[in-house]
Design an enzyme around this catalytic site. Structure first.
Site, PDB file in Angstrom:
ATOM      1  N   ASP A  58       8.116 124.455  41.315  1.00  0.00           N
ATOM      2  CA  ASP A  58       8.985 124.722  42.477  1.00  0.00           C
ATOM      3  C   ASP A  58       8.352 125.637  43.527  1.00  0.00           C
ATOM      4  O   ASP A  58       8.841 125.706  44.645  1.00  0.00           O
ATOM      5  CB  ASP A  58      10.304 125.358  42.000  1.00  0.00           C
TER       6      ASP A  58
ATOM      7  N   THR B 194       5.294 127.334  37.929  1.00  0.00           N
ATOM      8  CA  THR B 194       6.461 126.513  38.262  1.00  0.00           C
ATOM      9  C   THR B 194       6.064 125.458  39.287  1.00  0.00           C
ATOM     10  O   THR B 194       5.299 125.746  40.209  1.00  0.00           O
ATOM     11  CB  THR B 194       7.645 127.327  38.814  1.00  0.00           C
TER      12      THR B 194
ATOM     13  N   LEU C  61       9.000 112.810  36.173  1.00  0.00           N
ATOM     14  CA  LEU C  61       7.646 112.323  36.429  1.00  0.00           C
ATOM     15  C   LEU C  61       6.875 113.280  37.327  1.00  0.00           C
ATOM     16  O   LEU C  61       5.672 113.446  37.187  1.00  0.00           O
ATOM     17  CB  LEU C  61       7.704 110.924  37.053  1.00  0.00           C
ATOM     18  N   GLN C  62       7.567 113.916  38.275  1.00  0.00           N
ATOM     19  CA  GLN C  62       6.892 114.802  39.217  1.00  0.00           C
ATOM     20  C   GLN C  62       6.388 116.086  38.572  1.00  0.00           C
ATOM     21  O   GLN C  62       5.542 116.762  39.125  1.00  0.00           O
ATOM     22  CB  GLN C  62       7.793 115.123  40.407  1.00  0.00           C
ATOM     23  N   ARG C  63       6.900 116.433  37.413  1.00  0.00           N
ATOM     24  CA  ARG C  63       6.471 117.691  36.804  1.00  0.00           C
ATOM     25  C   ARG C  63       5.509 117.479  35.633  1.00  0.00           C
ATOM     26  O   ARG C  63       4.890 118.422  35.170  1.00  0.00           O
ATOM     27  CB  ARG C  63       7.666 118.535  36.365  1.00  0.00           C
TER      28      ARG C  63
ATOM     29  N   MET D 203      12.586 117.317  43.236  1.00  0.00           N
ATOM     30  CA  MET D 203      13.084 118.531  42.579  1.00  0.00           C
ATOM     31  C   MET D 203      12.943 119.781  43.456  1.00  0.00           C
ATOM     32  O   MET D 203      12.152 119.809  44.402  1.00  0.00           O
ATOM     33  CB  MET D 203      12.350 118.746  41.256  1.00  0.00           C
ATOM     34  N   GLY D 204      13.656 120.800  43.097  1.00  0.00           N
ATOM     35  CA  GLY D 204      13.650 122.080  43.813  1.00  0.00           C
ATOM     36  C   GLY D 204      15.079 122.439  44.183  1.00  0.00           C
ATOM     37  O   GLY D 204      15.521 122.088  45.265  1.00  0.00           O
ATOM     38  N   ARG D 205      15.774 123.116  43.301  1.00  0.00           N
ATOM     39  CA  ARG D 205      17.208 123.365  43.489  1.00  0.00           C
ATOM     40  C   ARG D 205      17.473 124.215  44.739  1.00  0.00           C
ATOM     41  O   ARG D 205      18.378 123.932  45.508  1.00  0.00           O
ATOM     42  CB  ARG D 205      17.729 124.086  42.234  1.00  0.00           C
TER      43      ARG D 205
ATOM     44  N   GLU E  85      16.839 117.651  45.875  1.00  0.00           N
ATOM     45  CA  GLU E  85      18.008 117.589  44.981  1.00  0.00           C
ATOM     46  C   GLU E  85      19.009 118.690  45.297  1.00  0.00           C
ATOM     47  O   GLU E  85      20.178 118.591  44.963  1.00  0.00           O
ATOM     48  CB  GLU E  85      17.576 117.735  43.518  1.00  0.00           C
TER      49      GLU E  85
END
Lengths: 402, 402
Positions: free
Chosen positions: A144, A142, A296-298, A188-190, A245
């Protein structure tokens, strides 16, 4: 402990730039083990297994160039799914066991995140309860970095390197005009701020962006945020803000969800950076630019971390080795031995300790007062984005005119 | 024709990954010419000249490493501005002339786009009218590739390479799940679709994204667009759409501006990709993801085109050479001699033919029916993103499982 049988491998969850490296590592190692017969890849995770949508991987991966190409391909070469198995065994479990037995699969590897480890947990328990020696081993994945029992996750280092390198370029871009500006970069990263924290790796002599880091682990306070922005604006003209995010107010509601636009059903427009951008425009009034790094980051394989790809391949290989050794219901893990020099070894964890657990950033590594991160976190992150073939690891020392 | 005097160089307009390469090329060449005394850089373009905000560049650029570092630094090392000179000479013109004379500046180079060439035009005419031999030469720069009289512009190739490479990665990312999806990628270029067209460079054997290309040169028709999406969806599950930020309806209104959100003053949220995303969600209903490449496409030095950087440095050098030769009121240009093998030579154009003119994509290079571009445009674009040091030029052949 090793038994003869076929191997099945599948990928699940969201894409990373390193998930195919784990596939390559596992398959390459398995190919040399005589206990392992056929090596099947299932398309689209558990969803594809249920449809017996299998691919024979041996003929597809014959040369070192095939493996190199697979390692450098972002996202899942086998496709993915978001399927969850039911809490209690049902006819799907029976069908899966039937398929495994019919295809003589004794080794199953599932590359995925927390949710995917839930499938590893349930299937390994079910197969054991049925008295079948089918070994089910998880391979973490992941961007994350929010998985328990492992120092970090494959895929995270590449996303972190992308974020740091991109942040450094955004800092150049935002500084060219004389009027003051605020640039908000949404990352990202909820629930976990690991990736947002990685923005700090853009800092190096002469470059101090990002100036504010807002992570989901710390409740977002509007007044404190505006005070901090004003404080920093007294010192410098162009501020870069790294915004997760997933930032939330004290009452748990997402900052992103506060947007007035929701009533129109345009939730995808109202990310945290856009919401805070509107707030800053209203309260401070200078030029404000929200930027979403989005997928794009993933998937940015072109900026992947060599360290990450190497480790992702190794942990795939280790997972196969654990299964051959008789392990089931476990996930392969990284255990960090030291930051500097950076050394890790490989281990495994009972998958029930990993499945559905979220590993967030320890609050003692966050400077909530200054909306920043502490040195311990920088020290933890730094080795993960290193590229031995590029001493600057994607963060060149830019030319500066005083 | 060469006269002795000092040189001034400045940068203006929006950032690119190659604008510092032109600065480096011009300065490196000027340093070896004995006619040129001091070499000053003005901070923030004409704005900084008026404040005599000058930097002595010789001591800052002493070693080959200094130049290499400058070439690889994105955005303007000297800063930028958006200032326009008045149409008729006024006290600002007088002040500028006074400053040029006081600093003994005989050579002035302005690196910028259409708007910046307006300053070159006005200043060169004013100095000539005053009988002063101060040579003013423009060096083109813009990611938009929308300048007249030059085959292409420095900075465009790097942005095009970024867009192609990113598009290829987004295609991998979007294809992993079984449900159908529509991914809309919004690309810069308010009036010219050159950059949006560059998305097509992501295509290579086995990879056919982007499937639709919407350019500002062709009026946007909603019904035709929806029909084309449905047509393509019958053939493939995951569609990638390259959308120019500048697409307009027949009546000239921007698609982006049609968003319902405008009433709240959130114009920055309502880009063309988001607006069309909402339309597709409503009309087709499958998974829709809008992605804005935002400033990343103009500052991503890490994906710059080697061809672009080399040419950007050369055109800077050529501009100095033209000025030494007595030229003023001109802009250095690229003249393409052939596509394959790709060869160019350098020339110059009267700046009045360049200033304030926008060079858009010839409509005969666009396939309006299929919302795509024609082979002529591909042939034109391809050489500009080449990296001799990387035969795949950032577009690796990804591993594919049938």
């Amino acid at each position: 402990m090793a038994i003869r049988g076929n191997m099945l491998i599948a990928q699940s969850g969201g894409p990373t730039a390193a998930i195919n490296a784990s596939l390559a590592g596992a398959v390459e190692f398995a190919m040399e083990r005589e206990e392992i017969g056929q090596i099947y890849g299932a398309k689209n995770g558990v969803e594809g297994i249920l449809q017996e949508h299998f691919v024979d991987l041996r003929p597809l991966l014959q040369t070192p160039e095939d493996f190199t190409r697979l390692v450098k391909t972002p996202a899942m070469a086998l496709g993915s799914c978001r399927k969850r198995l039911s809490e209690q065994p049902n006819e799907e479990y029976e069908k899966l066991l039937d398929i495994f037995l019919r295809w003589e699969i004794r080794y199953f590897f599932y590359i995925g995140g927390n949710d995917s480890m839930d499938a590893v947990k349930k299937l390994s328990a079910y197969f054991s309860a049925k008295g079948e020696d089918i070994r089910v081993v998880g391979i973490p994945k992941t961007i994350d970095n929010d998985m328990a029992c492992t120092d970090h996750t494959p895929g995270f280092g590449s996303a972190a390197r992308y974020i740091a390198a991109t942040m450094a370029e955004i800092a150049c871009d935002s500084a060219i005009y004389t009027p003051a500006s605020l640039t908000l970069v949404e990352i990202m990263g909820r629930n976990a701020g690991w990736l947002t924290a990685a923005a700090a790796l853009a800092r190096r002599p002469g470059w101090d962006a990002p100036h504010i880091i807002c992570m989901p682990e710390i409740p977002f306070e509007e007044e404190k945020f505006l005070r901090r922005v004003r404080e920093l604006q007294a010192e410098k003209k162009h501020l870069i803000l790294a915004i997760s995010e997933g930032i939330r107010y004290k009452d748990g509601t997402y900052v992103a969800a506060q947007s007035k636009l929701d009533a129109f059903g345009h939730r995808q427009l109202s990310g945290a950076a856009h919401t805070l951008g509107s707030l800053l425009l209203e309260e401070i009034g200078c030029k404000v630019r929200p930027i979403e790094l989005n997928v794009l980051q993933r998937c940015s394989a072109h900026l992947s971390s060599e360290t990450d790809l190497r480790e992702a391949a190794c942990i795939g290989k280790e997972a196969v080795s654990f299964a051959l050794d008789g392990k089931t219901g476990v996930m392969a893990t990284f255990i960090r031995e030291s930051n500097n020099p950076y050394t890790i070894r490989y281990g495994y964890a009972e998958v029930e300790k990993v499945a559905n657990v979220e590993h967030t950033v320890p609050v003692e590594w966050i400077d909530a007062e200054h909306m920043d991160i502490r040195q311990e976190l920088i020290d933890y992150l730094t080795p993960l984005i290193q590229n031995p073939s590029d001493p600057e690891s994607g963060l060149p020392t830019y030319f500066q005119i005083p």
